[in-house]
Write a protein that holds these residues in place. Structure first.
Motif, short mmCIF file in Angstrom:
data_model
loop_
_atom_site.label_atom_id
_atom_site.label_comp_id
_atom_site.label_asym_id
_atom_site.label_seq_id
_atom_site.Cartn_x
_atom_site.Cartn_y
_atom_site.Cartn_z
N SER A 1 0.85 -1.19 0.00
CA SER A 1 0.00 0.00 0.00
C SER A 1 0.88 1.24 0.00
N SER B 1 -4.00 3.16 -10.86
CA SER B 1 -2.67 2.77 -10.44
C SER B 1 -2.46 1.29 -10.75
N TRP B 2 -1.24 0.96 -11.12
CA TRP B 2 -0.91 -0.42 -11.44
C TRP B 2 0.57 -0.66 -11.24
N ILE B 3 0.93 -1.93 -11.19
CA ILE B 3 2.33 -2.35 -11.13
C ILE B 3 2.57 -3.23 -12.35
N TRP C 1 -0.48 -5.74 -12.58
CA TRP C 1 -1.35 -5.88 -11.41
C TRP C 1 -2.02 -4.54 -11.17
N ASN C 2 -3.33 -4.50 -11.32
CA ASN C 2 -4.07 -3.29 -11.04
C ASN C 2 -4.28 -3.14 -9.53
N ALA C 3 -4.38 -1.91 -9.08
CA ALA C 3 -4.65 -1.66 -7.66
C ALA C 3 -5.98 -2.31 -7.28
N THR C 4 -6.05 -2.84 -6.08
CA THR C 4 -7.30 -3.44 -5.62
C THR C 4 -8.21 -2.40 -4.98
N GLU D 1 -3.89 0.50 -2.70
CA GLU D 1 -3.53 -0.83 -2.20
C GLU D 1 -3.52 -1.83 -3.33
N TYR D 2 -2.60 -2.79 -3.22
CA TYR D 2 -2.48 -3.89 -4.18
C TYR D 2 -2.62 -5.20 -3.46
#
Length: 66
Positions: free
Chosen positions: A25, A39-41, A54-57, A65-66
């Motif tokens: 987070s 937001s994403w990684i 990986w998209n933010a949850t 947060e992810y």
């Protein structure tokens, strides 16, 4: 091209284990995130090929947060 808030992201190495949980987070320091923030990684391999995203949850005005 995406808009970056505060600074451009850095690239770091991350060692992942199969089946391990990834929980991360980020919190803003003062200014709330604008409505509609995304937001994403992006996960790359050592050859700089994009493997997955990986998209933010959860995205709230003061955290991601992810």
């Amino acid at each position: 091209m995406p808009d970056y808030i505060g600074y451009r992201p850095h690239r770091y190495s991350l060692v992942l284990s199969r089946g391990a949980a990834f929980i991360q987070s980020f919190e803003t320091s003062s200014t709330p995130l604008p409505e509609g923030t995304t937001s994403w990684i992006d996960i790359y391999n050592t050859d700089d090929e994009l493997l997955t995203t990986w998209n933010a949850t959860t995205i709230s005005p003061d955290s991601v947060e992810y």
